[in-house]
Design a protein around this motif. Structure first.
Motif, mmCIF file in Angstrom:
data_model
loop_
_atom_site.group_PDB
_atom_site.id
_atom_site.type_symbol
_atom_site.label_atom_id
_atom_site.label_comp_id
_atom_site.label_asym_id
_atom_site.label_seq_id
_atom_site.Cartn_x
_atom_site.Cartn_y
_atom_site.Cartn_z
ATOM 1 N N ASN A 1 14.314 1.010 -4.969
ATOM 2 C CA ASN A 1 12.898 0.928 -4.593
ATOM 3 C C ASN A 1 12.289 -0.402 -5.014
ATOM 4 O O ASN A 1 11.445 -0.958 -4.305
ATOM 5 N N ASN B 1 9.175 9.891 2.708
ATOM 6 C CA ASN B 1 7.872 9.403 2.254
ATOM 7 C C ASN B 1 7.718 7.887 2.371
ATOM 8 O O ASN B 1 6.595 7.378 2.338
ATOM 9 N N ILE C 1 3.494 0.763 -3.762
ATOM 10 C CA ILE C 1 2.838 0.829 -5.064
ATOM 11 C C ILE C 1 2.501 2.267 -5.471
ATOM 12 O O ILE C 1 2.731 2.651 -6.628
ATOM 13 N N PRO C 2 1.955 3.112 -4.574
ATOM 14 C CA PRO C 2 1.742 4.511 -4.985
ATOM 15 C C PRO C 2 3.026 5.226 -5.398
ATOM 16 O O PRO C 2 2.997 6.071 -6.296
ATOM 17 N N VAL C 3 4.139 4.880 -4.757
ATOM 18 C CA VAL C 3 5.419 5.469 -5.155
ATOM 19 C C VAL C 3 5.719 5.126 -6.606
ATOM 20 O O VAL C 3 6.045 5.990 -7.429
ATOM 21 N N ASP D 1 0.823 -1.209 0.000
ATOM 22 C CA ASP D 1 0.000 0.000 0.000
ATOM 23 C C ASP D 1 0.861 1.266 0.000
ATOM 24 O O ASP D 1 0.417 2.321 -0.476
ATOM 25 N N ILE D 2 2.077 1.172 0.521
ATOM 26 C CA ILE D 2 2.967 2.333 0.559
ATOM 27 C C ILE D 2 3.850 2.384 -0.687
ATOM 28 O O ILE D 2 4.054 3.441 -1.287
ATOM 29 N N PRO E 1 5.704 14.183 -4.318
ATOM 30 C CA PRO E 1 5.165 13.803 -5.628
ATOM 31 C C PRO E 1 5.976 14.359 -6.799
ATOM 32 O O PRO E 1 6.161 13.671 -7.803
ATOM 33 N N ALA F 1 3.586 4.186 -8.817
ATOM 34 C CA ALA F 1 2.541 4.731 -9.685
ATOM 35 C C ALA F 1 2.884 6.153 -10.121
ATOM 36 O O ALA F 1 2.733 6.504 -11.299
ATOM 37 N N VAL F 2 3.347 6.981 -9.187
ATOM 38 C CA VAL F 2 3.702 8.365 -9.538
ATOM 39 C C VAL F 2 4.903 8.374 -10.479
ATOM 40 O O VAL F 2 4.952 9.145 -11.444
#
Length: 294
Positions: A275, A103, A10-12, A7-8, A188, A14-15
């Motif tokens: 990452n 982050n 994957i958004p990284v 959850d932490i 971001p 994604a951006v």
């Protein structure tokens, strides 16, 4: 824990992916102006607002500060002994020293160890940023003035935040809110710019990135073992330090190398590779840290 990690992380990604897609569709993008604004305005605002929100009792955490500094600086010292023909020394050393304590590190540590450790977690975050914008810029500015790091807005923002927090200087609510809003732009933008850079034909450096990241983890582990042996640490701090050395390299490494023209394309690949590797490394590090803390 693995689902929480995804959850932490994957958004990284994604951006970063949106940045890569945008860069591909637009045929690249000019990053100089955006990166400069992020380093000179948005990131300093992030640290200033964090220090005001979470004031630190520095006197009670001196051993942690010493330990945090050593686990940052010692891997750089160890990696300075390694020679890579394709890597400049500063480009190799910076990602070894400065990990993603913001982050990724802050939410992971809070989830793993609880909000009661937030003060210590913020100390590690602020310490990393202070050293990043002092020692890091000192290393990058080999062909410029060695005092250039004193002009870093990040350094002065951190000092101002410490001063305001420790002297309990009242600030208008609109000042605090403005700093917080500006700071929220920082991470971001870092990730989006990283994605654009990775679409500029440098993905062939991922093999080098994997090799470098494995060396970084080895150097971090050795440094952590030495620090735990050397310093009288609160047992509750050892899990935080364990997770901090397992974090991937900070995106800020790429941005600073971009600004100082120190092989930013290779550093971008190192950041991305670190990452990606973290999906395997961090669950192991959290398991080890929880056992050390228990």
């Amino acid at each position: 824990m693995f689902a929480t990690l995804l959850d932490i992380v994957i958004p990284v990604f994604a951006v970063v992916a949106f940045g890569a897609l945008y860069g591909r569709l637009r045929g690249g993008a000019e990053l100089g102006y955006v990166n400069r604004a992020n380093i000179e305005l948005f990131t300093p605002a992030l640290v200033f607002s964090a220090l005001i929100k979470y004031p630190l009792a520095l006197g009670d955490h001196l051993p942690l500060i010493a330990a945090g500094a050593l686990v940052i600086l010692l891997p750089g010292l160890l990696l300075s002994l390694v020679r890579f023909k394709e890597m400049e020394r500063a480009a190799l050393i910076l990602p070894a020293m400065f990990r993603n304590t913001g982050n990724l590190g802050i939410p992971l540590m809070v989830l793993a160890f609880g909000e009661q450790q937030l003060g210590a977690i913020v100390i590690l975050f602020v310490l990393s940023n202070l050293l990043h914008f002092s020692v890091g810029i000192f290393l990058l500015s080999a062909n410029a003035s060695r005092w250039l790091w004193l002009r870093s807005p990040m350094l002065w923002a951190a000092l101002a935040g410490l001063l305001v927090a420790n002297l309990q200087i009242p600030l208008p609510a609109y000042v605090v809110t403005s700093a917080s809003l500006l700071g929220q732009l920082s991470v971001p933008l870092m990730l989006f710019a990283l994605g654009i850079r990775l679409m500029e034909g440098e993905l062939e450096h991922l093999g080098l990135a994997l090799k470098c990241n494995l060396l970084y983890l080895l150097a971090g582990g050795l440094s952590l073992a030495f620090v735990v042996w050397l310093l009288p640490l609160d047992p509750a701090w050892i899990p935080l330090l364990t997770l901090s050395v397992a974090l991937p390299p900070a995106v800020l490494n790429y941005m600073l190398c971009e600004q100082y023209q120190c092989q930013p394309e290779k550093v971008a690949s190192i950041v991305l590779g670190g990452n990606a590797l973290s999906v395997l490394v961090i669950p192991l590090a959290v398991w080890l840290a929880l056992h050390l803390g228990g």
